[in-house]
Design a protein around this motif. Sequence first.
Motif, mmCIF file in Angstrom:
data_model
loop_
_atom_site.group_PDB
_atom_site.id
_atom_site.type_symbol
_atom_site.label_atom_id
_atom_site.label_comp_id
_atom_site.label_asym_id
_atom_site.label_seq_id
_atom_site.Cartn_x
_atom_site.Cartn_y
_atom_site.Cartn_z
ATOM 1 N N ALA A 51 0.827 -1.209 0.000
ATOM 2 C CA ALA A 51 0.000 0.000 0.000
ATOM 3 C C ALA A 51 0.859 1.257 0.000
ATOM 4 O O ALA A 51 0.480 2.275 -0.586
ATOM 5 N N ALA A 55 0.516 4.096 -2.718
ATOM 6 C CA ALA A 55 0.386 5.507 -2.317
ATOM 7 C C ALA A 55 1.431 6.350 -3.046
ATOM 8 O O ALA A 55 1.128 7.459 -3.515
ATOM 9 N N TRP A 62 -0.461 7.388 2.525
ATOM 10 C CA TRP A 62 -0.879 6.020 2.844
ATOM 11 C C TRP A 62 -2.039 6.084 3.828
ATOM 12 O O TRP A 62 -2.101 6.940 4.707
ATOM 13 N N LEU A 66 -6.141 1.614 1.743
ATOM 14 C CA LEU A 66 -5.666 1.864 0.387
ATOM 15 C C LEU A 66 -5.648 0.588 -0.450
ATOM 16 O O LEU A 66 -5.978 0.619 -1.627
#
Length: 164
Positions: A51, A55, A62, A66
């Motif tokens: 993630a 991001a 983040w 996500l």
Amino acid sequence: MGVLSDYFRAADAASVVQALEQADGGSPLFTKPPVFDGVEAKGVDPAVVLAQLIAAIRQVEWRVDLVEETTVWPASPSPDPDGPADDDDPWVTGPWVSELHLPARDALAGVRDCDIPAAVARWVRAEELQGARCEDMQPLAEELVLLARRARSADERLYCWMSL
């Protein structure tokens, strides 16, 4: 103790479960021949470290949601969280397999090649990757991007096999 994690692509959760049953829960990347096309990514869990890469690709902060995922293995329900922990329980040590929801696959697949170095430079600044270097992490990021592109082209999903 680190988390072992392998990412792979498959048509659906049923084929993943079938392959795991045949491999006694072992990574489908280490069968002979490998059952699925995938990438070994030790320590790159979906919810946090992957993630963080997504991001960085999206150029957003983040957040915990996500990368959404659905557990497909083990197929049995998780144990009572108030009950005693059993080290032989697969919910404690794994393996676990989750299906990543399509936005994660599509974020990886959609990054332009020329944008990968900048995304990796942002990714390695994540607390979870403390000490990581761009030149070490970029090949992994590129492999994950290529895997996601192959999955999207084949209308397949991405999965993550993890174990302690």
